[in-house]
Design a protein around this motif. Sequence first.
Motif, PDB file in Angstrom:
ATOM      1  N   GLY A   1      -4.316 -59.821  54.634  1.00 24.44           N
ATOM      2  CA  GLY A   1      -3.747 -58.556  54.538  1.00 24.44           C
ATOM      3  C   GLY A   1      -3.325 -58.731  53.018  1.00 24.44           C
ATOM      4  O   GLY A   1      -3.171 -59.844  52.059  1.00 24.44           O
ATOM      5  N   SER A   2      -2.152 -58.068  53.417  1.00 25.77           N
ATOM      6  CA  SER A   2      -1.037 -57.959  52.272  1.00 25.77           C
ATOM      7  C   SER A   2      -0.476 -59.484  51.902  1.00 25.77           C
ATOM      8  O   SER A   2       0.525 -59.572  50.720  1.00 25.77           O
ATOM      9  CB  SER A   2       0.010 -56.713  50.949  1.00 25.77           C
ATOM     10  OG  SER A   2       0.377 -56.752  52.525  1.00 25.77           O
ATOM     11  N   ARG A   3       0.096 -59.586  53.266  1.00 22.13           N
ATOM     12  CA  ARG A   3       0.046 -61.149  52.615  1.00 22.13           C
ATOM     13  C   ARG A   3      -0.016 -62.270  52.083  1.00 22.13           C
ATOM     14  O   ARG A   3       1.499 -63.060  51.345  1.00 22.13           O
ATOM     15  CB  ARG A   3       0.852 -61.845  54.133  1.00 22.13           C
ATOM     16  CG  ARG A   3       1.408 -60.633  55.367  1.00 22.13           C
ATOM     17  CD  ARG A   3       1.315 -61.652  56.874  1.00 22.13           C
ATOM     18  NE  ARG A   3       0.276 -61.034  57.185  1.00 22.13           N
ATOM     19  CZ  ARG A   3       0.518 -61.892  58.765  1.00 22.13           C
ATOM     20  NH1 ARG A   3       0.768 -62.464  59.305  1.00 22.13           N
ATOM     21  NH2 ARG A   3      -1.132 -61.423  58.993  1.00 22.13           N
TER      22      ARG A   3
ATOM     23  N   ARG B   1     -15.504 -66.003  51.790  1.00 27.09           N
ATOM     24  CA  ARG B   1     -14.256 -66.601  52.225  1.00 27.09           C
ATOM     25  C   ARG B   1     -12.883 -65.645  51.771  1.00 27.09           C
ATOM     26  O   ARG B   1     -12.596 -65.674  53.035  1.00 27.09           O
ATOM     27  CB  ARG B   1     -14.770 -67.782  52.031  1.00 27.09           C
ATOM     28  CG  ARG B   1     -15.281 -69.010  52.760  1.00 27.09           C
ATOM     29  CD  ARG B   1     -15.654 -70.072  52.415  1.00 27.09           C
ATOM     30  NE  ARG B   1     -16.872 -70.665  52.741  1.00 27.09           N
ATOM     31  CZ  ARG B   1     -16.881 -72.271  52.766  1.00 27.09           C
ATOM     32  NH1 ARG B   1     -15.961 -72.468  52.114  1.00 27.09           N
ATOM     33  NH2 ARG B   1     -17.777 -73.088  52.733  1.00 27.09           N
ATOM     34  N   MET B   2     -12.928 -65.252  50.891  1.00 28.62           N
ATOM     35  CA  MET B   2     -11.234 -64.957  50.804  1.00 28.62           C
ATOM     36  C   MET B   2     -11.345 -63.343  51.167  1.00 28.62           C
ATOM     37  O   MET B   2     -10.366 -62.619  51.469  1.00 28.62           O
ATOM     38  CB  MET B   2     -11.476 -64.838  48.972  1.00 28.62           C
ATOM     39  CG  MET B   2     -10.798 -66.323  48.586  1.00 28.62           C
ATOM     40  SD  MET B   2      -9.525 -67.217  49.096  1.00 28.62           S
ATOM     41  CE  MET B   2      -8.234 -65.934  49.053  1.00 28.62           C
ATOM     42  N   SER B   3     -12.866 -63.284  51.237  1.00 31.95           N
ATOM     43  CA  SER B   3     -12.580 -61.207  51.619  1.00 31.95           C
ATOM     44  C   SER B   3     -12.314 -61.323  53.081  1.00 31.95           C
ATOM     45  O   SER B   3     -11.333 -60.702  53.771  1.00 31.95           O
ATOM     46  CB  SER B   3     -13.698 -60.353  51.684  1.00 31.95           C
ATOM     47  OG  SER B   3     -14.881 -61.638  52.421  1.00 31.95           O
TER      48      SER B   3
ATOM     49  N   VAL C   1       3.558 -66.731  50.661  1.00 33.83           N
ATOM     50  CA  VAL C   1       2.411 -67.778  49.490  1.00 33.83           C
ATOM     51  C   VAL C   1       3.441 -69.156  49.272  1.00 33.83           C
ATOM     52  O   VAL C   1       2.429 -70.669  49.531  1.00 33.83           O
ATOM     53  CB  VAL C   1       2.371 -67.265  48.226  1.00 33.83           C
ATOM     54  CG1 VAL C   1       2.011 -68.619  47.591  1.00 33.83           C
ATOM     55  CG2 VAL C   1       1.245 -65.816  48.042  1.00 33.83           C
ATOM     56  N   LEU C   2       4.344 -69.311  49.876  1.00 36.72           N
ATOM     57  CA  LEU C   2       5.049 -70.477  49.347  1.00 36.72           C
ATOM     58  C   LEU C   2       5.481 -71.150  50.721  1.00 36.72           C
ATOM     59  O   LEU C   2       5.236 -72.521  50.381  1.00 36.72           O
ATOM     60  CB  LEU C   2       6.748 -70.190  49.373  1.00 36.72           C
ATOM     61  CG  LEU C   2       7.630 -71.553  49.282  1.00 36.72           C
ATOM     62  CD1 LEU C   2       7.593 -72.011  48.638  1.00 36.72           C
ATOM     63  CD2 LEU C   2       8.803 -70.428  49.452  1.00 36.72           C
TER      64      LEU C   2
END
Length: 377
Positions: free
Chosen positions: A355-357, A346-348, A364-365
């Motif tokens: 992406g890199s976000r 799922r994380m993939s 993340v916040l």
Amino acid sequence: MRSGLAPVAEHTVAAVVHEVPAYAEVFTGGTGRTIERAVELALAGFLELTAGTGGADAGTPLGPALDGAYALGRGEARSGRSMDALLAAYRVGARIAWRELSGIAAAGHLPSGEMARFAEFLFAYIDQLSALSVAGHADELATTGRVREHYLERLAHSLLTGANPDDLAAAAERASWEPPRSLTAVIVPEARARGVLVRLDPRTLQAVEDVPEGRMTVLLVPDAEGRSRPSLVGALLGADAVVGPARPWTGARSSYLRTQRAVRLGLRPTGRAPLDTEQRLADLVLRSDVEALDDLRAQVLAPLDALRPGPRAKLVETLRSWLLHHGRREEIAADLFVHPQTVRYRMSQLREVYGSRLEDPTTVLELTIALGSADPG
């Protein structure tokens, strides 16, 4: 001449219809006969004037003729036409009237000196009628403009106070204002409003509000959502503006309240750039803007919108647990009652979408705030 006014009027109207295309349809049928009678009245007024028995008194044939010319100009304005067609009609009418009346005068052996005086009177009279029509047209436009401006102000006030959709639709119709898809509220200092308006959609509504910071102008900008929003933000550079979210036009009050909350919570424009509340959703949520939380959730979870509801819900659940357990796979698996390999899979999927976000502290916040409360959607 008086006995021949009816055919003169008929020939005059026929010539106008032929030579001024704008009136070809307007002058047909019953309207044409009404215009003929009006022309006949105007010519009768002229004959009274030349006979020295008329005047501006409304009790003589001349008075109604002058009033009619003024009303004709107002009617042109109400019909949305400029004065070009009407002035052309006056020129044609003057020529035909002179041709017809001078023929009658010549048949009556009017002396050449009187004929010249007669021509001078006729064309001066047509100029007077033209001037009155121009005045009527200008007055109607001014009156219509003021009335419409008043209706637009009332519509803006109704939108800001959250009137019901039926009342808003009626107010928009009265103001001859075509409702857009959405409206975006913008607050600017009153002194800056005029400079800003020239750069915005001409359908933009405005209202003046008194706030602790002083008199502010609220602008309601149509269809400034999605790809159009950067253009709006760019148009507000240097205006010390606060920009709310785009909302369906009947819900513009929601956008206005967002700008108010941002100001009340101490958020301010930085440098020349306006304060775009869509870029400060996390700040607004942390400062108790509940509605902003819904917008933040929609914004940060938008990359998952293309998925079916079932898979989307599982990925949202996994993302929330990943944030809660700081990416520790075993703890995430235990929390979700799934195998660690399922977590990895799922994380993939999530990394494929984001992406890199997912490594960006701001993202993340925002995800943590959006998913840290119940019903993350």
